[in-house]
Design a protein around this motif. Structure first.
Motif, mmCIF file in Angstrom:
data_model
loop_
_atom_site.group_PDB
_atom_site.id
_atom_site.type_symbol
_atom_site.label_atom_id
_atom_site.label_comp_id
_atom_site.label_asym_id
_atom_site.label_seq_id
_atom_site.Cartn_x
_atom_site.Cartn_y
_atom_site.Cartn_z
ATOM 1 N N UNK A 78 -20.408 -33.643 -9.781
ATOM 2 C CA UNK A 78 -20.714 -34.541 -10.886
ATOM 3 C C UNK A 78 -22.151 -34.339 -11.351
ATOM 4 N N UNK A 79 -22.571 -35.190 -12.295
ATOM 5 C CA UNK A 79 -23.891 -35.030 -12.906
ATOM 6 C C UNK A 79 -24.967 -35.867 -12.231
ATOM 7 N N UNK A 80 -24.870 -36.046 -10.933
ATOM 8 C CA UNK A 80 -25.909 -36.776 -10.213
ATOM 9 C C UNK A 80 -27.257 -36.092 -10.431
ATOM 10 N N UNK A 81 -28.309 -36.895 -10.508
ATOM 11 C CA UNK A 81 -29.640 -36.357 -10.813
ATOM 12 C C UNK A 81 -30.089 -35.299 -9.809
ATOM 13 N N UNK A 82 -29.647 -35.435 -8.559
ATOM 14 C CA UNK A 82 -30.028 -34.455 -7.532
ATOM 15 C C UNK A 82 -29.443 -33.076 -7.821
ATOM 16 N N UNK A 83 -28.350 -33.031 -8.570
ATOM 17 C CA UNK A 83 -27.689 -31.750 -8.846
ATOM 18 C C UNK A 83 -28.341 -31.018 -10.019
ATOM 19 N N UNK A 84 -29.082 -31.749 -10.829
ATOM 20 C CA UNK A 84 -29.674 -31.156 -12.031
ATOM 21 C C UNK A 84 -31.199 -31.267 -12.042
ATOM 22 N N UNK A 85 -31.785 -31.652 -10.931
ATOM 23 C CA UNK A 85 -33.238 -31.870 -10.880
ATOM 24 C C UNK A 85 -34.003 -30.551 -10.965
ATOM 25 N N UNK A 86 -35.290 -30.666 -11.247
ATOM 26 C CA UNK A 86 -36.158 -29.489 -11.300
ATOM 27 C C UNK A 86 -36.231 -28.821 -9.925
ATOM 28 N N UNK A 87 -36.247 -29.634 -8.879
ATOM 29 C CA UNK A 87 -36.304 -29.104 -7.518
ATOM 30 C C UNK A 87 -35.084 -28.246 -7.221
ATOM 31 N N UNK A 88 -33.923 -28.734 -7.616
ATOM 32 C CA UNK A 88 -32.698 -27.962 -7.413
ATOM 33 C C UNK A 88 -32.717 -26.684 -8.241
ATOM 34 N N UNK A 89 -33.187 -26.804 -9.479
ATOM 35 C CA UNK A 89 -33.231 -25.634 -10.351
ATOM 36 C C UNK A 89 -34.180 -24.563 -9.808
ATOM 37 N N UNK A 90 -35.305 -24.988 -9.238
ATOM 38 C CA UNK A 90 -36.245 -24.033 -8.652
ATOM 39 C C UNK A 90 -35.590 -23.265 -7.491
ATOM 40 N N UNK A 91 -34.792 -23.984 -6.710
ATOM 41 C CA UNK A 91 -34.085 -23.303 -5.616
ATOM 42 C C UNK A 91 -33.093 -22.283 -6.168
ATOM 43 N N UNK A 92 -32.330 -22.684 -7.189
ATOM 44 C CA UNK A 92 -31.334 -21.778 -7.760
ATOM 45 C C UNK A 92 -31.983 -20.532 -8.343
ATOM 46 N N UNK A 93 -33.208 -20.699 -8.853
ATOM 47 C CA UNK A 93 -33.921 -19.546 -9.421
ATOM 48 C C UNK A 93 -34.287 -18.515 -8.368
ATOM 49 N N UNK A 94 -34.330 -18.947 -7.098
ATOM 50 C CA UNK A 94 -34.663 -18.008 -6.021
ATOM 51 C C UNK A 94 -33.429 -17.238 -5.544
ATOM 52 N N UNK A 95 -32.260 -17.657 -5.979
ATOM 53 C CA UNK A 95 -31.017 -17.020 -5.567
ATOM 54 C C UNK A 95 -30.697 -15.830 -6.483
ATOM 55 N N UNK A 96 -29.955 -14.854 -5.973
ATOM 56 C CA UNK A 96 -29.504 -13.755 -6.826
ATOM 57 C C UNK A 96 -28.721 -14.283 -8.019
ATOM 58 N N UNK A 97 -28.834 -13.615 -9.129
ATOM 59 C CA UNK A 97 -28.163 -14.060 -10.344
ATOM 60 C C UNK A 97 -26.656 -14.138 -10.119
ATOM 61 N N UNK A 98 -26.091 -15.291 -10.474
ATOM 62 C CA UNK A 98 -24.651 -15.483 -10.338
ATOM 63 C C UNK A 98 -24.197 -15.911 -8.963
ATOM 64 N N UNK A 99 -25.139 -16.117 -8.037
ATOM 65 C CA UNK A 99 -24.754 -16.525 -6.687
ATOM 66 C C UNK A 99 -24.089 -17.896 -6.705
ATOM 67 N N UNK A 100 -24.703 -18.845 -7.422
ATOM 68 C CA UNK A 100 -24.140 -20.186 -7.541
ATOM 69 C C UNK A 100 -23.757 -20.453 -8.996
ATOM 70 N N UNK A 101 -22.641 -21.077 -9.163
ATOM 71 C CA UNK A 101 -22.214 -21.520 -10.480
ATOM 72 C C UNK A 101 -21.724 -22.950 -10.366
ATOM 73 N N UNK A 102 -22.261 -23.851 -11.201
ATOM 74 C CA UNK A 102 -21.870 -25.264 -11.172
ATOM 75 C C UNK A 102 -20.872 -25.551 -12.284
ATOM 76 N N UNK A 103 -19.824 -26.267 -11.938
ATOM 77 C CA UNK A 103 -18.852 -26.764 -12.919
ATOM 78 C C UNK A 103 -18.882 -28.286 -12.827
ATOM 79 N N UNK A 104 -19.400 -28.935 -13.861
ATOM 80 C CA UNK A 104 -19.604 -30.373 -13.824
ATOM 81 C C UNK A 104 -18.377 -31.132 -14.333
ATOM 82 N N UNK A 105 -17.988 -32.159 -13.582
ATOM 83 C CA UNK A 105 -16.943 -33.063 -14.056
ATOM 84 C C UNK A 105 -17.538 -33.986 -15.109
#
Length: 396
Positions: free
Chosen positions: A293-320
């Motif tokens: 879901x769209x909980x703030x923890x899933x879309x926060x800057x902190x979470x986004x910074x972590x995702x930026x450290x991952x290889x491209x396409x490693x994680x993909x989010x599908x929001x309800x």
């Protein structure tokens, strides 16, 4: 006149309730109160003279009232024909006024309560009927209101919950989630075996959500276990709160594995920790697709910074979509967990609660269940209320 010599009147229960209400009122003419009592006493079999003596009126008055009843019923017996504005029955306009009142919030009419009670609605109708132009309703009975509202299928005393679609993109997001479920279905052959591509690159789909506020509660006295004399568990009504824990969990929709992370909180850092656990679990060439879901923890800057450290396409989010949690299969697991393990649970410490949660996941994963969405795309889109679709998937 033969009918007048009968020793009693045959009145319906509704007529009796109506007359009893009139006989107790102090805001109408005294003669109407007397006439109501005459009819009630006569229905009990009292003689004309006995009624006249009891009410301190002439027997001729009693006879006249009863005579008018046989001529035209209760209304004719109670009210003089010249009485202005006295309808013989409750009009359609009066009924519409009752419905309008029943459909309003009492608080908007000056009351503290949120919902009507039958007694409160009855009093309001009687109090305001005259000024609203419906004087006949000043003597209306509660049984009549109850029966009338039931006939109209109006239940202002009850609340039924539903989920409002507040997401402007509800349909498109729902379609995207359902498309994911369809893609998962295509990853299995007709025998239910996972199809592994030649390059071994898989799209792993995880249905994820949090269950915060799981209470650690301890007993103040040991439970009494069932015996042959008492077949139930007996528990002291007093208890002690030890705090709460949050469960971050997902289900691998390809394998059915349930994935837990118990934490004191469910902040961005906790969510990132869950992602790290998943990252270590699967081969680097796989794509980890997470339904959430769209909980703030899933879309926060902190979470986004972590995702930026991952290889491209490693994680993909599908929001309800908002208020679309029923689209997420993890909700079925949480419901099952609540019924099987959390209901009535008692622990000595928060640590014990955490250990038992992890133990539950271990037990579940010994025989993992693969969840499959059971509604077809065209069927799900016809549904309008999420309450009709609660947990629309099956486990195989």
């Amino acid at each position: 006149m033969n009918a007048m010599r009968r020793t009693y009147l045959t009145l319906s229960e509704e007529d009796k309730d109506y007359l009893k209400t009139l006989s107790k009122k102090r805001t109408i003419q005294a003669q109407i109160v007397d006439r109501a009592k005459i009819l009630l006493y006569k229905s009990d079999g009292m003689t004309f003279n006995a009624i006249a003596e009891k009410l301190a009126i002439s027997s001729a008055t009693v006879r006249l009232c009863v005579s008018k009843y046989y001529e035209g019923g209760i209304e004719k017996a109670l009210f003089d024909t010249q009485r202005p504005g006295r309808p013989s029955e409750i009009t359609d306009d009066a009924k519409a006024w009752i419905i309008n009142l029943a459909c309003q919030r009492p608080v908007e009419l000056g009351y503290a309560q949120e919902l009507w009670t039958l007694n409160a609605l009855h009093k309001h109708i009687q109090k305001h009927a005259e000024e609203a132009g419906y004087p006949r309703l000043t003597t209306i009975t509660k049984p009549y209101i109850q029966k009338f509202l039931k006939e109209q299928d109006i239940k202002p005393f009850k609340i039924r919950y539903y989920c409002e679609k507040r997401d402007q993109d509800f349909e498109s997001k729902m379609h995207e989630v359902l498309l994911v479920y369809k893609q998962i279905e295509m990853q299995f052959d007709e025998n239910g075996t996972l199809i592994v591509p030649d390059d071994y690159k898989l799209t792993i789909t995880v249905s994820y959500d949090e269950k915060p506020g799981i209470q650690a509660i301890s007993n103040t006295a040991p439970d009494l276990r069932p015996t042959t004399e008492n077949g139930e568990v007996y528990r002291d009504a007093e208890y002690k709160r030890l705090g709460t824990l949050s469960l971050l969990a997902g289900i691998d929709l390809l394998t059915g594995e349930a994935i837990p992370l118990v934490s004191e909180t469910h902040k961005s850092s906790d969510f990132i920790e869950f992602l790290k656990i998943r990252d270590k679990k699967y081969p680097l060439q796989d794509t980890i697709r997470i339904i959430l879901d769209n909980h703030s923890a899933h879309t926060s800057k902190e979470t986004q910074r972590f995702l930026d450290t991952m290889p491209k396409g490693r994680f993909k989010f599908v929001f309800t979509p908002k208020h679309g949690s029923w689209l997420n299969m993890i909700e079925s697991f949480f419901s099952k967990m609540t019924k099987q393990m959390l209901r009535g649970i008692r622990v000595k410490t928060k640590q014990e609660l955490e250990e038992r949660i992890y133990q539950y996941f271990e037990e579940v994963n010994r025989e993992p269940v693969v969840y499959h969405w059971k509604y077809k795309m065209d069927e799900i889109e016809k549904k309008k209320c999420c309450t009709e679709l609660w947990m629309p998937f099956s486990a195989h």
